[in-house]
Structure formats: C-alpha cells, structure tokens
Design an enzyme around this catalytic site. Structure first.
Site, short mmCIF file in Angstrom:
data_model
loop_
_atom_site.label_atom_id
_atom_site.label_comp_id
_atom_site.label_asym_id
_atom_site.label_seq_id
_atom_site.Cartn_x
_atom_site.Cartn_y
_atom_site.Cartn_z
N HIS A 187 8.71 20.86 11.62
CA HIS A 187 7.94 19.93 10.78
C HIS A 187 7.57 20.57 9.45
CE1 HIS A 187 7.49 18.67 14.99
NE2 HIS A 187 7.70 17.48 14.46
N LEU B 192 0.84 -1.21 0.00
CA LEU B 192 0.00 0.00 0.00
C LEU B 192 0.87 1.26 0.00
CD1 LEU B 192 -2.80 1.29 0.09
CD2 LEU B 192 -2.74 1.12 2.59
N GLY C 6 18.62 17.93 19.01
CA GLY C 6 19.51 16.78 18.95
C GLY C 6 19.95 16.38 17.56
N ASP D 99 15.12 12.38 26.11
CA ASP D 99 13.89 12.69 25.38
C ASP D 99 12.74 11.81 25.83
OD1 ASP D 99 15.07 14.58 23.65
OD2 ASP D 99 15.80 13.00 22.31
N LYS E 220 -3.95 10.97 17.40
CA LYS E 220 -3.76 9.57 17.71
C LYS E 220 -5.08 8.84 17.85
CE LYS E 220 0.68 9.28 19.62
NZ LYS E 220 1.05 7.99 19.05
N ARG F 213 2.68 5.83 6.01
CA ARG F 213 3.80 5.70 6.94
C ARG F 213 3.65 4.48 7.83
NH1 ARG F 213 6.96 10.49 7.87
NH2 ARG F 213 7.55 9.85 9.97
N1 GLN Z 1 16.56 14.03 19.94
C1 GLN Z 1 15.57 13.63 18.98
C2 GLN Z 1 15.85 14.36 17.67
O1 GLN Z 1 16.28 15.45 17.71
C3 GLN Z 1 14.18 13.90 19.45
C4 GLN Z 1 13.15 13.36 18.50
C5 GLN Z 1 11.70 13.50 18.95
O2 GLN Z 1 11.37 14.30 19.76
N2 GLN Z 1 10.83 12.72 18.41
O3 GLN Z 1 15.60 13.86 16.59
#
Ligand code: GLN
Ligand code: ZN
Length: 769
Positions: free
Chosen positions: A702, A22, A440, A607, A122, A523
């Site tokens: 994003h 898919l 990060g 995290d 979600k 995804r």
């Molecule tokens: N340290 C991760 C990054 O920077 C954190 C990712 C996340 O919050 N999903 O990719």
C-alpha cells in the site's frame, strides 16, 4: 418546523452527489487545480441540492451537518479540537489544510518532515471508512469548528428548517485509539464542547438535534452504558428547549433497551429492519417519547413491502407521536435509481435507491394519515414489484436450489488431513524452503486501463483486447521468471475489480452505472446487486490461468475471489438467508476451482479479504456467521485432490479473535498482511494452533516504498521465531495492481534475495548442528 402528522426523516444523505461531484471537487482541490473557494462553493451546492431533493420528495425532518468533506468522524475530531500535535495546529477554527492533512497526511517539504495521515477504520459493519480519532490521556477538548451551526444557518437561508446531526460523544470515544487508557475517561472533558455546540445551535434557532449513537447496536458493558447516561443527560441539560432525537442503527437496542428508555430525550430512532422485534418496545416506551421508526432498509437497495409496513404501523395511529425513517442514514445506498438508464427494467422495478426510499416513506406517511385508498396506486405497484421479483425466472433457478440443498459434509472436507496433503503437494510442486510468490495482481498500468475502456466502449475488438491481455500476461510471466519467484501468477490484467469480474460472469448479479456509494473520502465503489440464484454458465478464469501456465515450467497459481467476499462486497438479496446465498456462490466457485485443477493449475488461491469484516456486531451472532463463512470457503475449495494446493489471502485483519476460524478454513497456505504490524499479527498463529503454511506479508504494497533486503530478512527472522520455518512462505502483503512496475520489480528482487538469505542461513544452522 411545520408539523405533519407523520413526519418523514432521512437521518442523513449520501454526500457525493449524483455524479460523484464531491470526488471531482476534492481531487481537483488536492491536485491544486481547484482553489479553496471553489471547493467551498461546490460543497455548498451539493448540500443545497440534497436539501432541495428531500424537500421536493416530502421529507419534513431534513438533516443538516450530515454533509462532510471527508467523513463525519473526522469532522467530530475537528469540532472538539482533538487535532494530533504532528499537524502543527495552534488553536482556533481548524482550517481545510489541516483537515485534509489529518485525512491524507502531509508530504515532506524542505525543512518540514511532513506528517503521516491518521488511521482509518471501518464504520461499524459497513464498507465505509472513517478516520480514527487519536486521543491522549487527560487531553483537553475545545470547540474548534463552527460547521454544525454554519450548515444549519446555510440551510435556513435557503428556506429549510433542519435538524442538525451530531455524532454522539460515546460512539466517538469508542471509535478512538487511546494508548493504554480508557477513552471513556475523557467524557467529562468532551461534554462541555458538545454543550457549547448545542447552545450555538439553539441560539441559531434549531429546535431538534439528532444525536447518532450507533454504539447502541453493540454489546455495551455497564461502564459504557453509564457513560451514555451521563452523556445524554448532560446534552439534554445543555439547552432545555432543544429536543434530542437519539438514533440507534445497524441493529436493535438489545440489552441496552432499559437504559435507553430511561434517557431524557424527546425522540428515539429504532432500526426496525435489522431488529423488527423492537416494535414491541412501543408499549414500554414513555408515552411522550417520539419514536422514529426505521421501517425502510437504509443499508440495501430493495424496494420496500409497503403493505406489510403499513400493517405494522396502522395499529400505532393515535397512540403516540411517530416519525418514519430509513433504518439508518441513507449514506450507504446509491442516490437515485432514475440515473440507471441501462439497468434491465425487470430488475430495476425491484429496487429503491435513496430517492426512491424517500418516496416510499412519504407514501407510507400519506397512507397512515389518509388511509390506504389514498395510496392505492403505490401499494399496488409495490405489491406487483414484489410479486414479479418472487416469481421471476431470473431470481429462481431450480437447478441451483436443488444442488444447494444436496450439499453434504463430505463436500466441505478435503480427502486427507493437511499433513498428508502437504507431502503430495511437495512432490507435485518441488518448491524450495521459504517459497516466494505474490498475491495475484500485477500493475494495472494506464495502458491496461485504456485497453479495457476502449474494449468496453466498442473501440477495441474482442480479439484485439484478448491479444493485448495475452501480451501483458506473457510480459508478467517473463518478469516473474527473471525476478526468480518460485510460484507465479498470471497478473489479473483482464480483471476490472475482484468482485465485479466474477459477478459479470455469474447469473444472479446485476451492475449499475451510477450506483456509487462512498468508501472513504473521495473514494467510491459501485457494489454489484446480487438479485438471484447464482450459477456459473461457463468457466470464468481458466482461459487466462491456463494460458499463463502454458508459458512457463514454474507452478502457476490460479486466483479466484472467495464466496464470502463476493457476498460481503455486494448488495445482497433479502429474500433468501445470507448463508444460503453464500452457499450458492461457493458452489459456483467450487466448479471453477475444479476446472482450474483439471486445466493443470497445481495451486489455486481463493481470496477472502472480506471474511473478517463480515463478523457481526453482536457477540451472540458471531459463531453462527463464522461457521457458515468457513463452511462456504471449504465448500468452494475442498473439491480438489490432495496434491492441489489451496491458498487463501486476507488483508488487514485482526486475527487473534478468529484464529480458530482461520484454521478451520483448512487452506494449505494463507497469505496475510503483516509487514505494517511488524509480524505482531503472527502472535495469533502459534504453530501448535495453526499447522498449515503461512505467508506473512513482508512488503507493504500500500506504499510506494521499496523495502530493502535486510528489512525483509529481519521480518522473516521474526516470523521464523514464531512459526516453524517449514511453514513460512515469502510474499507481499496484498496485490500489486496499484503499484508501478519499476518499484514492484525492485521490491520483489529484494524479496527473493531475502528468501534466499533465509534458506542459506537455515543451511548454515543445519550444518553447524
Ligand atoms: N488477488 C487480489 C489481488 O492481488 C487480492 C486483492 C485483495 O486482497 N483485496 O489484487
Ligand atoms: Zn489483500
């Protein structure tokens, strides 16, 4: 529908196909390399394969309309004609273009300004995401998709009598975004559309329809309960010859029980894995109600204990009509264990994926009908697997058990309170006001992914791969210095995924090759399988973090994935309480934190993006979860000296209802998402209740958009009205791994400039005073 004595149902199948067909179909279509006809044909084949698969494995209550080109909530939105105005739909059957525009947005094109996608959320407490319905006050619904009846007919043409699945009207409305009004007020307008669909299904020959109302697993208020009653009554009246199988899942009926038992339905599905006590309900339920018993775990990958399940079911024989089913649709487990040719056979024998769960159910049905001797081999195999799992030295590590038992409260407390730690950290770090940092990861470019793949396939030696990672890390450090960031990160180039990377370095985790489950749309993720006691044979991140620190005089922040997230994004063993599993992971992370400190890292970020989503569906379970989640985070992080600064990061969380939990984690700094919500999220963090430091994200990572300096200054100003300026850090709202270096560099230069402007303004104000 032929009627075996103990019919077996799946309630719904994984949609993606054994090899993520898919995904290829959808992404080919979106990229313009696959036309609509080819997509339709490919989707039809996937459905046919699922029907054939179920039929071959003895499933007799085969679902239809469980397939989706994106998700079943979006399908429902389309079915009822709730297409938001910005997609320019003018009635009639909603076409594929409009459907995908709703899911993914429509880019601007010439005079067309385009349209952003609908929101995603979600699906209950799963890691599956659905498109949020957008409803307007007094809106009008109209039947706009023939999908349900078309797929019913399609199955029939292939020789399968199916039970179509519809997402129930009440769960649908509860999922919706409704600005300033009660979405349930739309129920009267929605029901006729459902009734119309039920008419069509009846006319096409359907005798049963499955109505999914997973909201029955929530704490429902009286109004919602009344809405359920109205809804189910209306659906039952729509087609008197049609039988309704009302399904609850992801938990027990709880206080909705009395309501549900009074509803005019022919069948009721119960999740007996999460709520085994519901078996009691069998004596209260009307005798003509068919009960679908969710006895096999639809949310996890462990082989069922067939003997124990038979023991529960046998007393019911002859007492009422029952069906056997997984606890919930099989959407959330991988399709077939037989595809896992590389999995350690010792571990593989403990597992059951979708196909194996069907086998378990048909075996149980045979056992109920013909007696245990008829399935003696299967029972023996099930018991042998359970015994092997219980006794395996891969599962049981006495050192880990002992250590976990010895955890005491002092291990979850930092030496000094935050106010004192803060002074020690200021001395150690000498950072400016509004210090800048990132979350990060830096861009995982094509060359990074290529090198990793080449290394994985043995085409790049370990030394060459390490050299490559070292070079990437050094470039990232230099770029951060040039940009002028105050606290640096090593970039996470060596990591494939934030959970997988750590899981691969810990005892107790296994990984699949094809164990894909859908995350949203095309995804998919392959959650690791956490099967045994967790131990850390060797440091996991010290090499790259300390290498990065050796390249620069600026403070480097070590980056780890937290215990709750490691748990939440895996298939977790069911033979140990979750808090205990989490504590084991926390101890492993604690060792890593201390090793990073010893290696000279003055700041360490742990995290926990999944902490929020682990919050249980029912209020009564929340406090306990939050307490152990916080304790595990603290256990992982509290073993360092005052001067070592502990950071944490969470994305997309609604914090208002868990602010005290966030505070109780006692991280020195928390970096959170907030650029999209224009800092509204900070309303949850008044300085009085949250004394520690906060980095409210000022750059939405994003999106490929580069935010301007004034834009970020404005966000920081809003933040400084809500917080004390001395609390504020300046950072993006998530990792940068999916972005391009060029946009990242421009955005971070702007971010650093914005922080400097804030410092300068602060100075002006101080001088003026
Ligand atoms: N340290 C991760 C990054 O920077 C954190 C990712 C996340 O919050 N999903 O990719
Ligand atoms: Zn994040």
């Amino acid at each position: 529908m032929s009627s075996p004595t103990f019919p077996v149902a799946t309630l719904g199948m994984p949609r993606i196909g054994p090899r993520r067909e898919l995904k290829s179909l959808l992404e080919g279509h979106w990229a313009g390399t696959l036309d609509a006809a080819a997509l339709t044909a490919g989707a039809r084949e996937l459905r046919a394969a699922n029907w054939a698969r179920q039929s071959a494995r003895g499933v007799s209550r085969i679902p239809s309309n469980d397939f989706s080109l994106y998700d079943h909530v979006l399908d429902t939105t389309v079915m009822v004609g709730a297409v938001p105005a910005r997609y320019g739909w003018d009635g009639g059957e909603v076409d594929a273009e409009t459907y995908f525009a709703m899911a993914r947005g429509r880019p601007a094109n010439g005079s067309d300004k385009g349209a952003p996608a609908m929101d995603m959320t979600k699906w209950f407490d799963t890691n599956y995401h659905v498109i949020v319905p957008e409803l307007a006050r007094g809106m009008f619904f109209t039947p706009s998709s023939s999908k349900a009846v078309a797929e019913y007919r399609e199955a029939k043409a292939r020789g399968h009598e199916t039970r179509p699945v519809l997402l129930g009207p009440v769960t649908y409305l509860l999922l919706a975004k409704a600005n300033g009004f009660d979405p349930l007020s739309l129920l009267p307008g929605l029901l006729p559309v459902y009734q119309e669909v039920l008419h069509e299904l009846t006319a096409a020959g359907a005798s049963w329809v499955q109505i999914d109302e997973p909201c029955l697993g929530l704490d429902l208020d009286e109004r919602t309960q009344a809405a359920l009653k109205t809804s189910v009554t209306a659906l039952a009246q729509a087609a008197p010859s049609l039988k309704l199988m009302l399904t609850s899942y992801f938990g027990g009926l709880g206080h909705n029980e009395a309501l549900v038992l009074g509803l005019p339905v022919a069948g009721l599905h119960l999740d007996l894995v999460r709520a085994p006590g519901q078996l009691q309900l069998l004596s209260d339920a009307p005798s003509d109600l068919t009960l679908s018993l969710g006895v096999v775990d639809g949310r996890n990958v462990w082989r069922a204990d067939l003997v124990a399940i038979l023991g529960q079911l046998e007393p019911l024989i002859g007492r009422r009509s029952i069906e056997l089913a997984p606890s919930c649709p099989l959407l959330h487990v991988p399709l077939d264990l037989d595809l896992e040719t590389d999995l350690d056979p010792e571990i593989a024998q403990w597992l059951a994926f979708g196909a194996q769960k069907m086998d378990e159910l048909t075996t149980l049905a045979t056992g109920l009908e013909k007696g245990r001797t008829a399935i003696a081999d299967a029972l023996e195999a099930s018991e042998a697997a359970i015994r092997s799992r219980r006794l395996s030295s891969r599962v049981n590590n006495p050192v880990v058990r002992a250590r976990s038992k010895d955890v005491d409260a002092t291990m979850t407390r930092r030496t000094s309170p935050f106010a004192e730690r803060r002074m020690a950290q200021r001395d150690a770090l000498s950072l400016p006001q509004y210090p800048t940092t990132t979350i990060g990861s830096f861009p995982q470019t094509r060359s990074v992914r290529k090198a990793r793949a080449a290394h994985a396939h043995g085409m790049l030696s370990a030394e060459d791969y390490a050299r490559f990672i070292a070079a990437e890390t050094e470039v990232a450090v230099r770029r951060q210095e040039e940009i002028g960031l105050d606290m640096l990160v090593h970039g996470e180039f060596e990591r494939n995924d934030m959970v997988q990377y750590f899981g691969e370095r810990l005892d107790g985790y296994a990984f699949t090759r094809s164990g894909w489950v859908q995350s949203y749309g095309s995804r998919c993720v392959r959650p690791p399988i956490l099967f045994g006691d967790v131990a850390r044979p060797a440091p996991m991140t010290v090499k790259w973090s300390s290498y990065a620190q050796s390249l620069t005089d600026r403070p480097m922040k070590g980056i780890l994935t937290g215990p709750v997230t490691m748990l939440q994004w895996s298939f977790v063993r069911d033979d140990l309480p979750r808090p205990e599993v989490c504590r084991q992971i926390a101890l492993a992370i604690r060792d890593e934190v201390q090793d990073l400190e010893a290696a000279g890292l003055a700041a360490i970020q742990v995290d926990e993006p999944a902490l929020r989503e682990g919050v249980p569906l029912r209020e009564a379970d929340r406090a306990a979860y939050l307490a152990w989640a916080v304790e595990c985070f603290r256990l992982a992080t509290a073993g360092v000296s005052d001067a070592t600064q502990i950071h944490t990061h969470m994305c997309y969380a609604a914090f208002n209802d868990i602010i005290d939990t966030i505070g109780a984690m006692d991280a020195d700094v928390i970096a959170i998402e907030s650029s999209r919500s224009r800092m509204e999220l900070l309303d949850a963090f008044p300085a009085t209740r949250y004394p520690n430091e906060i980095g409210p994200g000022v750059y939405d990572t994003h999106s490929p958009r580069v935010p301007s300096v004034p834009e970020m200054v404005a966000l920081l100003q809003q933040a400084s009205e809500r917080l004390d300026p001395s609390q504020i850090w300046v950072n993006p709202d998530c990792g940068l791994k999916t972005r391009e270096w060029d946009e990242v560099r421009r955005a971070l230069l702007n971010m650093v400039a914005a922080a400097r402007r804030m410092r300068d303004e602060g100075r002006v104000i101080v001088a003026a005073e």
